[in-house]
Design an enzyme around this catalytic site. Sequence first.
Site, PDB file in Angstrom:
ATOM      1  N   HIS A   1     104.222  19.399  10.763  1.00  0.00           N
ATOM      2  CA  HIS A   1     103.611  19.684   9.347  1.00  0.00           C
ATOM      3  C   HIS A   1     102.769  18.219   9.050  1.00  0.00           C
ATOM      4  CE1 HIS A   1     102.173  21.515   5.699  1.00  0.00           C
ATOM      5  NE2 HIS A   1     103.131  21.120   4.879  1.00  0.00           N
TER       6      HIS A   1
ATOM      7  N   ASP B   1      95.157  16.662  11.990  1.00  0.00           N
ATOM      8  CA  ASP B   1      95.726  15.640  12.383  1.00  0.00           C
ATOM      9  C   ASP B   1      95.245  15.002  13.447  1.00  0.00           C
ATOM     10  OD1 ASP B   1      97.881  15.851  10.208  1.00  0.00           O
ATOM     11  OD2 ASP B   1      98.218  17.706  11.240  1.00  0.00           O
TER      12      ASP B   1
ATOM     13  N   HIS C   1      97.501  25.818  14.777  1.00  0.00           N
ATOM     14  CA  HIS C   1      97.497  26.008  13.490  1.00  0.00           C
ATOM     15  C   HIS C   1      98.163  27.166  13.197  1.00  0.00           C
ATOM     16  CE1 HIS C   1      96.502  26.020   9.225  1.00  0.00           C
ATOM     17  NE2 HIS C   1      96.404  24.539   9.310  1.00  0.00           N
TER      18      HIS C   1
HETATM   19  N1  NMX Z   1     101.591  22.433  21.219  1.00  0.00           N
HETATM   20  C1  NMX Z   1     102.460  22.882  22.138  1.00  0.00           C
HETATM   21  N2  NMX Z   1     102.964  24.303  21.830  1.00  0.00           N
HETATM   22  C2  NMX Z   1     102.505  24.759  20.668  1.00  0.00           C
HETATM   23  C3  NMX Z   1     101.413  24.355  20.225  1.00  0.00           C
HETATM   24  C4  NMX Z   1     100.897  22.904  20.407  1.00  0.00           C
HETATM   25  N3  NMX Z   1      99.879  22.281  19.856  1.00  0.00           N
HETATM   26  N4  NMX Z   1     100.907  25.146  19.157  1.00  0.00           N
HETATM   27  C5  NMX Z   1     101.620  26.313  19.182  1.00  0.00           C
HETATM   28  N5  NMX Z   1     102.623  26.119  20.248  1.00  0.00           N
HETATM   29  C6  NMX Z   1     103.470  26.938  20.545  1.00  0.00           C
HETATM   30  C7  NMX Z   1     104.627  27.141  19.451  1.00  0.00           C
HETATM   31  O1  NMX Z   1     105.472  26.104  19.265  1.00  0.00           O
HETATM   32  C8  NMX Z   1     104.984  28.719  19.756  1.00  0.00           C
HETATM   33  O2  NMX Z   1     106.114  28.329  20.527  1.00  0.00           O
HETATM   34  P1  NMX Z   1     107.366  29.354  20.343  1.00  0.00           P
HETATM   35  O3  NMX Z   1     106.865  30.679  20.596  1.00  0.00           O
HETATM   36  O4  NMX Z   1     108.079  29.047  21.721  1.00  0.00           O
HETATM   37  O5  NMX Z   1     108.155  29.259  19.230  1.00  0.00           O
HETATM   38  C9  NMX Z   1     103.792  29.386  20.340  1.00  0.00           C
HETATM   39  O6  NMX Z   1     102.995  28.435  20.745  1.00  0.00           O
HETATM   40  C10 NMX Z   1     103.149  30.121  19.230  1.00  0.00           C
HETATM   41  O7  NMX Z   1     102.794  29.312  18.211  1.00  0.00           O
HETATM   42  P2  NMX Z   1     101.565  29.737  17.292  1.00  0.00           P
HETATM   43  O8  NMX Z   1     101.372  31.213  16.701  1.00  0.00           O
HETATM   44  O9  NMX Z   1     100.247  29.385  17.835  1.00  0.00           O
HETATM   45  O10 NMX Z   1     101.544  28.770  16.194  1.00  0.00           O
HETATM   46  P3  NMX Z   1     102.449  28.713  14.973  1.00  0.00           P
HETATM   47  O11 NMX Z   1     101.764  29.303  13.813  1.00  0.00           O
HETATM   48  O12 NMX Z   1     103.957  28.970  15.409  1.00  0.00           O
HETATM   49  O13 NMX Z   1     102.556  26.864  14.829  1.00  0.00           O
HETATM   50  C11 NMX Z   1     101.958  24.977  14.689  1.00  0.00           C
HETATM   51  C12 NMX Z   1     101.722  26.220  14.337  1.00  0.00           C
HETATM   52  C13 NMX Z   1     100.917  23.846  13.858  1.00  0.00           C
HETATM   53  C14 NMX Z   1     103.451  24.292  14.138  1.00  0.00           C
HETATM   54  C15 NMX Z   1     101.562  24.451  16.189  1.00  0.00           C
HETATM   55  O14 NMX Z   1     100.395  24.839  16.619  1.00  0.00           O
HETATM   56  C16 NMX Z   1     102.261  23.176  16.451  1.00  0.00           C
HETATM   57  O15 NMX Z   1     103.379  22.783  16.824  1.00  0.00           O
HETATM   58  N6  NMX Z   1     101.281  22.014  16.742  1.00  0.00           N
HETATM   59  C17 NMX Z   1     101.439  20.711  17.060  1.00  0.00           C
HETATM   60  C18 NMX Z   1     101.926  20.011  15.748  1.00  0.00           C
HETATM   61  C19 NMX Z   1     100.696  19.841  14.970  1.00  0.00           C
HETATM   62  O16 NMX Z   1      99.788  19.502  15.022  1.00  0.00           O
HETATM   63  N7  NMX Z   1     101.092  19.991  13.412  1.00  0.00           N
HETATM   64  C20 NMX Z   1      99.956  20.023  12.394  1.00  0.00           C
HETATM   65  C21 NMX Z   1      99.653  21.215  11.726  1.00  0.00           C
HETATM   66  C22 NMX Z   1      98.682  21.081  10.689  1.00  0.00           C
HETATM   67  N8  NMX Z   1      99.379  20.491   9.534  1.00  0.00           N
HETATM   68  O17 NMX Z   1      98.820  19.326   9.053  1.00  0.00           O
HETATM   69  O18 NMX Z   1     100.457  20.778   8.890  1.00  0.00           O
HETATM   70  C1  MLT Z   2      97.386  22.097   6.784  1.00  0.00           C
HETATM   71  O1  MLT Z   2      96.585  21.424   5.930  1.00  0.00           O
HETATM   72  O2  MLT Z   2      96.654  22.546   7.896  1.00  0.00           O
HETATM   73  C2  MLT Z   2      98.490  22.636   6.254  1.00  0.00           C
HETATM   74  O3  MLT Z   2      99.262  22.326   5.115  1.00  0.00           O
HETATM   75  C3  MLT Z   2      99.206  23.520   7.253  1.00  0.00           C
HETATM   76  C4  MLT Z   2      99.034  25.088   6.684  1.00  0.00           C
HETATM   77  O4  MLT Z   2      98.209  25.288   6.122  1.00  0.00           O
HETATM   78  O5  MLT Z   2     100.033  25.943   7.262  1.00  0.00           O
END
Ligand code: NMX
Ligand code: MLT
Length: 391
Positions: free
Chosen positions: A230, A326, A271
């Site tokens: 996050h 980010d 996301h």
């Molecule tokens: N890198 C590696 N794996 C990923 C990524 C990524 N950037 N995005 C999604 N996945 C994986 C995820 O971990 C999940 O794996 P598993 O089924 O084995 O648990 C799978 O792909 C499906 O995920 P999604 O449905 O595409 O995304 P989800 O809603 O679960 O997660 C995040 C969203 C934001 C947690 C994920 O995209 C992520 O981990 N991104 C990298 C961290 C990041 O940049 N976070 C910031 C988000 C914004 N914020 O500020 O909050």
């Molecule tokens: C964002 O700013 O991208 C978030 O707080 C993550 C989200 O909306 O789930």
Amino acid sequence: MTPNPAPKSLIEITEAHLNTGLRGVPVGTCRTSFVTPEGGVHYVGYPIDELAELDPEDVVFLLHYKHLPNPDEASSFRKDLAARATLPPHVANVLQAMPKEGHPMDWLAVGLQTLGSANKTEDWREDALNMTACMPELMALIFRIREERFEGMPESRPKLGLVANFVHMLDLPGADKWALTKVLRVFLVLHMDHGGGNLSTFTGKAIASSHSDMYASMVGAMNALFGPLHGRANQSCLDFVRRIGTDDSDAVEKFVRAELAAKRPIFGFGHAVLRTEDPRAAIQFALGEKICPNDSNFKIIRTLREVVPRVLSEIPKISNPNANVDISSGTLLNYVGLVDSEYYTTFFGWARTAGIGAQIVDERTIMRAGRGVPLYRPKYIAEEQQEQHIE
Ligand code: NMX
Ligand code: MLT
């Protein structure tokens, strides 16, 4: 008498929704912002790119009062915030006792909890606005005490405005204060709110539903923001960029593939809701093209923006291979002199106190005709447990 119409069905809940972190399950309404998969976040209906250049104070006003202020409202809101901006001295005393090796987000949580321990009122909005007003000084204290520059910290001048007052108190040696102020103003506006269901906001509202208080709820929200999936993704993303160290496309691609092979996330991409590139990423890239197009980190994130979506698109389970907010924020903060990436999530937290605060006020005082949303209590289904008894 006409019977009440049957409530509209929103989604069919199936077993497939279980243990998905409530993904896509509607749980309430939100009056401050909404996020669409293609258009990103809108504050009270305004797309974020139309708000990015506004004064943060006007955007805080929008989130609380649901319209942009006219000139009179804007001026009296600034005066109101300035009058609220007195941080009690015990906050600095408590922070001075903190171990320096802790993460700055620990300090933000402790600072907010300490502020609330003496400052809270019985009024949700009062507490939200008081907190917003005190954030610049709390943030400056966190930096200056940790950096052993507490002595000589300039006195708070709230009339300067939220960001300019922080920059004034931080008094970062050698920094271009104009560029620092510009980047932070945009950063704050972009990060203030992101719909009702993001983890930190949801956590804050859940805590507030027990009729806890604004400060305790915000501390919980900040601890939720702290995780690298996050809010801490902005720190992790710059650390990642520094490890890459080259903007050569082939080298960047190799690095990204190695991270994926090691089962590490590619920070700054993906996301839970968005399905295109985050408009907040595009806004920060455009700002970077103006202020630091030749910065070595900026060149790396430019390459990441080109390379990563293609690489992540090869992985079917990833719903959104594009850049999120980010990707670019750490690079800009670093360029304007905030070189320690550990602080980046505190800026995200500072910004989000505005949106979370406004959402908590709405849930506690407006929803259900003013009665407020009841105590959060979703249902969990028993797994691998049969009823049993002690022999
Ligand atoms: N890198 C590696 N794996 C990923 C990524 C990524 N950037 N995005 C999604 N996945 C994986 C995820 O971990 C999940 O794996 P598993 O089924 O084995 O648990 C799978 O792909 C499906 O995920 P999604 O449905 O595409 O995304 P989800 O809603 O679960 O997660 C995040 C969203 C934001 C947690 C994920 O995209 C992520 O981990 N991104 C990298 C961290 C990041 O940049 N976070 C910031 C988000 C914004 N914020 O500020 O909050
Ligand atoms: C964002 O700013 O991208 C978030 O707080 C993550 C989200 O909306 O789930």
